[in-house]
Design a protein around this motif. Structure first.
Motif, PDB file in Angstrom:
ATOM      1  N   TYR A 121       0.820  -1.223   0.000  1.00 23.88           N
ATOM      2  CA  TYR A 121       0.000   0.000   0.000  1.00 23.88           C
ATOM      3  C   TYR A 121       0.855   1.275   0.000  1.00 23.88           C
ATOM      4  O   TYR A 121       0.314   2.374   0.068  1.00 23.88           O
ATOM      5  CB  TYR A 121      -0.920   0.039   1.230  1.00 23.88           C
ATOM      6  CG  TYR A 121      -1.984  -1.033   1.307  1.00 23.88           C
ATOM      7  CD1 TYR A 121      -2.368  -1.757   0.192  1.00 23.88           C
ATOM      8  CD2 TYR A 121      -2.637  -1.295   2.501  1.00 23.88           C
ATOM      9  CE1 TYR A 121      -3.348  -2.735   0.280  1.00 23.88           C
ATOM     10  CE2 TYR A 121      -3.628  -2.263   2.596  1.00 23.88           C
ATOM     11  CZ  TYR A 121      -3.977  -2.982   1.485  1.00 23.88           C
ATOM     12  OH  TYR A 121      -4.945  -3.943   1.577  1.00 23.88           O
ATOM     13  N   SER A 181      -6.271   2.075  11.817  1.00 22.26           N
ATOM     14  CA  SER A 181      -7.569   2.213  12.497  1.00 22.26           C
ATOM     15  C   SER A 181      -8.011   0.877  13.099  1.00 22.26           C
ATOM     16  O   SER A 181      -8.680   0.837  14.133  1.00 22.26           O
ATOM     17  CB  SER A 181      -8.622   2.728  11.523  1.00 22.26           C
ATOM     18  OG  SER A 181      -8.751   1.850  10.432  1.00 22.26           O
ATOM     19  N   LEU A 182      -7.623  -0.207  12.451  1.00 22.71           N
ATOM     20  CA  LEU A 182      -8.009  -1.526  12.948  1.00 22.71           C
ATOM     21  C   LEU A 182      -7.287  -1.831  14.270  1.00 22.71           C
ATOM     22  O   LEU A 182      -7.912  -2.248  15.253  1.00 22.71           O
ATOM     23  CB  LEU A 182      -7.659  -2.567  11.873  1.00 22.71           C
ATOM     24  CG  LEU A 182      -8.224  -3.958  11.968  1.00 22.71           C
ATOM     25  CD1 LEU A 182      -9.691  -3.959  12.326  1.00 22.71           C
ATOM     26  CD2 LEU A 182      -8.002  -4.660  10.640  1.00 22.71           C
ATOM     27  N   TYR A 242      -2.943   6.331   6.715  1.00 24.88           N
ATOM     28  CA  TYR A 242      -1.759   6.030   7.551  1.00 24.88           C
ATOM     29  C   TYR A 242      -0.605   5.549   6.672  1.00 24.88           C
ATOM     30  O   TYR A 242       0.523   6.024   6.797  1.00 24.88           O
ATOM     31  CB  TYR A 242      -2.119   4.980   8.614  1.00 24.88           C
ATOM     32  CG  TYR A 242      -3.404   5.330   9.326  1.00 24.88           C
ATOM     33  CD1 TYR A 242      -3.427   6.332  10.288  1.00 24.88           C
ATOM     34  CD2 TYR A 242      -4.611   4.708   8.993  1.00 24.88           C
ATOM     35  CE1 TYR A 242      -4.616   6.690  10.920  1.00 24.88           C
ATOM     36  CE2 TYR A 242      -5.800   5.059   9.619  1.00 24.88           C
ATOM     37  CZ  TYR A 242      -5.790   6.040  10.573  1.00 24.88           C
ATOM     38  OH  TYR A 242      -6.959   6.405  11.187  1.00 24.88           O
ATOM     39  N   MET A 243      -0.901   4.615   5.779  1.00 28.52           N
ATOM     40  CA  MET A 243       0.129   4.117   4.864  1.00 28.52           C
ATOM     41  C   MET A 243       0.711   5.272   4.048  1.00 28.52           C
ATOM     42  O   MET A 243       1.907   5.314   3.765  1.00 28.52           O
ATOM     43  CB  MET A 243      -0.483   3.100   3.885  1.00 28.52           C
ATOM     44  CG  MET A 243      -0.811   1.759   4.517  1.00 28.52           C
ATOM     45  SD  MET A 243       0.700   0.801   4.658  1.00 28.52           S
ATOM     46  CE  MET A 243       0.075  -0.725   5.358  1.00 28.52           C
TER      47      MET A 243
HETATM   48 FE1  SF4 Z   1      -6.836  -0.412   7.133  1.00 28.78          FE
HETATM   49 FE2  SF4 Z   1      -4.669   1.040   6.714  1.00 28.78          FE
HETATM   50 FE3  SF4 Z   1      -4.907  -0.439   8.933  1.00 28.78          FE
HETATM   51 FE4  SF4 Z   1      -4.554  -1.650   6.553  1.00 28.78          FE
HETATM   52  S1  SF4 Z   1      -3.105  -0.310   7.594  1.00 28.78           S
HETATM   53  S2  SF4 Z   1      -6.019  -2.216   8.165  1.00 28.78           S
HETATM   54  S3  SF4 Z   1      -5.687  -0.250   5.220  1.00 28.78           S
HETATM   55  S4  SF4 Z   1      -6.160   1.327   8.378  1.00 28.78           S
END
Ligand code: SF4
Ligand code: 13P
Length: 311
Positions: free
Chosen positions: A23, A84-85, A264-265
């Motif tokens: 990403y 976010s996860l 973020y990426m």
């Molecule tokens: Fe989602 Fe970005 Fe976390 Fe991957 S790194 S889970 S795309 S927020």
């Protein structure tokens, strides 16, 4: 400044290894020693024999590299590159949740903080989640955290009823079937490929569901000529390199653009990679106890993945 040349020069001088996730922007992927999904990147970090690992990805990935290779300095170009996860699963709340199910083991997705890893039995990635869950006996009670979409998908694929933590990825969770079907109307021959962090209704209409590496392998080897891609935009760089004659349409996250970027990426830039290597900061630091405890479930994942020939 020609960041590419300067970065490659510093990399040699400092005996550094650059690991990048799919990403990242194309320019960063192009200067990396290895580009991969979370599973492949963890394996490379574990095996690395260098002085510095520069991790072009997000915080939990660099943290995992540090846990697997604690003697090596691990740089993350922007410490604000979170996830976010991972943020959707705070330690205290998760421990209270876990305590409600004392006879369950915890399988955590790698997109978690080191603290959550210390209270997990085994880590998984999107590339091995289904096989790893199937590795355990059918009657094994399992808590799966933090992604409810990936957890729901694994439940469906394995016929399990794992208890799910209600976390989501803000990038994948908003992709909707309406935008996908609109694209499908415009490009009726295109196949739909999706990352398992997408909602169940998206996964249901996908021709293929898999990790970033899985999506790349599928689009490279499959014989269709066009694909609708339900994941982050960065992956298109490698897809296009691998299959220059195929067409890829990213599922837009809203009506204003044809993109779907992880904020973020995308904090990482060539300038930040250069500065991080030059100044050897910002780096990841973790206390010895956290490293020791978090290493156990990550190593278990790598061991099982090797046993199952996933890596
Ligand atoms: Fe989602 Fe970005 Fe976390 Fe991957 S790194 S889970 S795309 S927020
Ligand atoms: P992969 O392990 O499939 O590359 O996924 C990482 C991620 O953060 C997806 O949002």
């Amino acid at each position: 400044m020609n960041y590419r040349d300067e970065i490659l020069k510093l990399k040699k001088e400092k005996n550094a290894l650059i690991l990048a996730h799919y990403y990242q922007i194309g320019e960063i992927q192009d200067i990396a020693d290895y580009v991969g999904d979370s599973l492949g990147l963890s394996q490379k970090a574990a095996e690395a024999n260098v002085d510095i690992i520069l991790f072009a990805g997000v915080h939990f990935m660099a943290e995992t590299a540090k846990i697997l290779n604690p003697k090596t300095k691990v740089l993350l170009p922007d410490l604000n590159a979170g996830c976010s996860l991972a943020d959707s699963c705070p330690y205290d709340d998760f421990v209270a949740f876990k305590n409600k199910y004392p006879d369950h083991i915890v399988i955590s997705y790698i997109n978690t903080s080191a603290a959550i890893k210390t209270v997990s039995d085994v880590i998984c990635t999107s590339g091995n989640a289904v096989k790893l869950v199937n590795y355990f006996p059918k009657d094994q009670k399992i808590i799966f955290a933090p992604d409810r979409n990936l957890g729901g998908y694994v439940n469906q694929m394995t016929g399990r009823n794992m208890v799910l933590w209600e976390g989501t990825c803000e990038v994948h969770d908003i992709l909707n079937t309406e935008s996908i079907l609109n694209l499908k109307e415009e490009h009726p021959k295109a196949k739909i490929v999706a990352h398992p962090e997408c909602q169940a209704q998206v996964l249901k209409i996908a021709d293929y569901v898999g990790s970033t590496t899985g999506l790349l392998k599928y689009t490279k080897t499959d014989d269709a000529k066009e694909y609708i891609v339900a994941t982050e935009t960065g992956i298109l760089h490698q897809m296009q390199l691998d299959s220059p004659d195929k067409k890829f349409y990213v599922v837009p996250s809203d009506k204003t653009c044809a993109c779907n970027d992880c904020p973020y990426m995308k904090l990482n830039t060539m300038e930040k990679v250069y500065l991080a290597l030059k100044n050897e900061t910002p780096s990841i630091s973790l206390d010895a106890e956290t490293i020791e405890k978090a290493l156990v479930p990550i190593e278990r994942m790598l061991k099982i993945s090797k046993e199952l020939k996933i890596i």
